[in-house]
Write an enzyme that holds these catalytic residues in place. Structure first.
Site, short mmCIF file in Angstrom:
data_model
loop_
_atom_site.label_atom_id
_atom_site.label_comp_id
_atom_site.label_asym_id
_atom_site.label_seq_id
_atom_site.Cartn_x
_atom_site.Cartn_y
_atom_site.Cartn_z
N ILE A 261 43.56 34.56 45.62
CA ILE A 261 43.97 33.88 44.37
C ILE A 261 42.89 34.06 43.31
O ILE A 261 41.73 33.75 43.56
CB ILE A 261 44.16 32.37 44.60
CG1 ILE A 261 45.11 32.09 45.74
CG2 ILE A 261 44.61 31.68 43.32
CD1 ILE A 261 45.18 30.61 46.12
N GLY B 113 42.88 35.80 55.02
CA GLY B 113 43.49 37.01 55.57
C GLY B 113 42.81 38.25 55.01
O GLY B 113 42.23 38.22 53.94
N VAL C 9 36.55 31.74 47.09
CA VAL C 9 37.45 30.58 47.02
C VAL C 9 38.89 31.08 46.86
O VAL C 9 39.17 31.92 46.01
CB VAL C 9 37.11 29.68 45.81
CG1 VAL C 9 38.04 28.46 45.78
CG2 VAL C 9 35.66 29.25 45.83
N GLY D 33 40.80 32.96 48.79
CA GLY D 33 41.19 34.29 49.27
C GLY D 33 41.57 35.19 48.11
O GLY D 33 40.75 35.48 47.25
N GLU E 104 37.51 31.02 60.48
CA GLU E 104 36.10 31.44 60.46
C GLU E 104 35.69 31.85 61.88
O GLU E 104 36.34 31.47 62.86
CB GLU E 104 35.23 30.26 60.01
CG GLU E 104 35.50 29.80 58.59
CD GLU E 104 35.27 30.89 57.58
OE1 GLU E 104 34.15 31.40 57.47
OE2 GLU E 104 36.23 31.26 56.89
N GLY F 247 43.72 36.13 61.94
CA GLY F 247 42.51 36.49 61.18
C GLY F 247 42.21 35.54 60.04
O GLY F 247 41.49 35.90 59.11
N GLU G 22 34.58 36.20 43.51
CA GLU G 22 35.98 35.77 43.35
C GLU G 22 36.63 35.45 44.69
O GLU G 22 37.41 34.49 44.81
CB GLU G 22 36.77 36.87 42.64
CG GLU G 22 38.21 36.55 42.33
CD GLU G 22 38.35 35.39 41.35
OE1 GLU G 22 37.98 35.51 40.19
OE2 GLU G 22 38.86 34.32 41.79
N LYS H 173 33.88 25.45 49.30
CA LYS H 173 34.70 25.98 48.20
C LYS H 173 34.77 24.98 47.04
O LYS H 173 34.71 25.39 45.87
CB LYS H 173 36.10 26.32 48.73
CG LYS H 173 36.07 27.54 49.65
CD LYS H 173 37.36 27.69 50.42
CE LYS H 173 37.36 28.97 51.27
NZ LYS H 173 38.47 29.00 52.24
N1 HSE Z 1 38.69 30.43 57.13
C1 HSE Z 1 39.00 30.49 55.75
C2 HSE Z 1 40.33 29.80 55.53
C3 HSE Z 1 39.05 31.93 55.31
O1 HSE Z 1 41.06 29.60 56.52
O2 HSE Z 1 40.65 29.47 54.39
C4 HSE Z 1 39.17 32.12 53.82
O3 HSE Z 1 38.07 31.59 53.13
#
Ligand code: HSE
Length: 403
Positions: free
Chosen positions: A131, A298, A127, A129, A185, A182, A124, A200
């Site tokens: 959500i 995050g 994709v 974070g 990547e 944070g 989950e 994603k």
């Molecule tokens: N680096 C990714 C972003 C982290 O900024 O969406 C979350 O997948």
């Protein structure tokens, strides 16, 4: 008791340990079998961590411990993470991950392996974070024939674009802020070059359309070519530049998937999605349009999705939930070349030459534009047709419009 092991104590792994510690009591009140964190695997030392007594360095301890039921893989990448995931699944342990690279590249085979071993493979957090999108797609929208998924899938690039649009910040300064928060990547090229969004949309397309879509089948353009000049011209015509991942069901059931910057109309709800937020629009034949919105990156938002998967895995410890799709292949995708849209063009040219090439266009203006810079919105063309018309012009930027 359901015992959990976390692989990788980075931003997400440490967030998972934190959420399990903070919310463990209320989570366990709803469980028949309490969830307990037993191990954390990391090659680094964390002597001052509140979880210092959980750390080990050798994955084989987990693999051989029959009491470990759920493995959280937050290592990232597709080397060690793949090896450990396969070994955990073969040992009959469920695996939960936020690792989009691994799922996008090897999701089909890992789901098959999970099934063959009576375990689950949940992702989950891979994709959007925090959500909820994987479960809604696979369960809540299962009654629909899905026709399109279109979204802002990368928090870092959306943060950068928002800071450029609203604060006039340079790309480099905005990226530094995203890294500090944070969101980015380990190698932020994966964010700014669109690779992360590509992974994603592959996962979403595979789930929605039923066959594995691989990253190398998805044409991908990031935001490194987006300038403050483009941001200014977009604003001049009431639009915002957003990095969009899109997957559309086309003729003969083929999937047209791509990632690229778009000029999004202010009427489109995606234009109002700012900072680290992500939003995913799904079109289904029964539901119409449905949009999922929330924090796309995050530590704690992502950990929220991982821990939800841990809870689901703990509740289905003896049975496979059969999240799956079919194998990939050359017959799965079709490129976006024939997909028609209006376009935004910025060129170093005389406006008469642009008019001669493209016919009626709407020219755009911005303050401080250098001599011979022309920007406009074109009529509706496929990419192939547009490129033919633009041959001979010096094009600086060329992005689709999203109505
Ligand atoms: N680096 C990714 C972003 C982290 O900024 O969406 C979350 O997948």
């Amino acid at each position: 008791m359901v015992n959990v092991a976390i692989l990788g104590f980075g931003v997400v792994g440490s967030g998972v340990a934190e959420v399990l510690a903070k919310n463990g009591a209320q989570i366990n009140r709803k469980m028949d079998n309490a969830i307990q964190l037993k191990y954390i695997v990391d090659i680094r030392d964390f002597p001052d961590s509140p979880f210092a007594d959980k750390f080990i360095k050798d994955f084989a301890v987990i693999e051989q411990d029959p009491d470990v039921n759920v493995v959280v893989e937050t290592i990232g990448g597709a080397t060690f993470a793949k090896d450990f995931t396969e070994r955990a699944l073969r040992a009959g342990k469920s695996v939960v991950t936020s690792n989009k690279e691994l799922v996008a590249q090897h999701g089909y085979e890992l789901l098959q392996l999970a099934k063959a071993n009576g375990a689950n493979y949940f992702f989950e957090a891979s994709v959007g974070g925090g959500i909820p999108i994987i479960r809604p797609l696979s369960q809540c929208l299962a009654a629909n024939e899905l026709t399109e998924i279109c979204g802002i899938l990368n928090g870092t690039t959306n943060y950068i674009l928002t800071r450029m649009i609203k604060g006039g910040l340079s790309f480099a300064v905005a990226l530094k802020e995203a890294q500090k928060n944070g969101y980015a990547e380990q190698n932020p090229a994966a964010d700014v070059e669109g690779t992360d969004a590509c992974r994603k949309i592959c996962i979403l397309a595979s789930l929605a359309f039923g066959r594995h879509v691989y990253p190398d089948q998805v044409p991908t353009e990031g935001i490194t070519g987006v300038t403050l000049a483009d941001v200014g011209y977009a604003a001049a015509c009431g639009r915002k530049i957003k990095l969009i991942g899109r997957a559309i069901r086309r003729e003969a059931g083929k999937v047209c998937a791509y990632v690229a910057p778009h000029l999004v109309d202010e009427e489109n709800p995606l234009s109002g999605v700012e900072d680290v937020f992500n939003a995913i629009m799904v079109k289904g034949d029964a539901i119409g349009d449905v949009m999922f919105y929330g924090r796309g990156a995050g530590k704690l938002p992502t950990a929220s999705a991982v821990v939800a998967d841990v809870i689901d895995a703990a509740k289905h410890i003896t049975g496979n939930k059969c999240l799956e799709w079919g194998p990939g292949g050359d017959d799965v995708t079709t490129p976006p070349d024939a997909l028609e849209s209006a376009w935004y063009i910025r060129a170093k040219a005389a406006s008469a030459d642009v008019k001669a090439a493209l016919g009626d266009v709407s020219f755009l203006a911005r303050s401080g534009a250098p001599e011979h810079e022309v920007a406009c919105i074109t009529g509706v063309y496929s990419e192939t047709a547009l490129q033919e018309k633009l041959a001979g012009l010096e094009i600086a930027s060329c992005f689709r419009l999203l109505a």
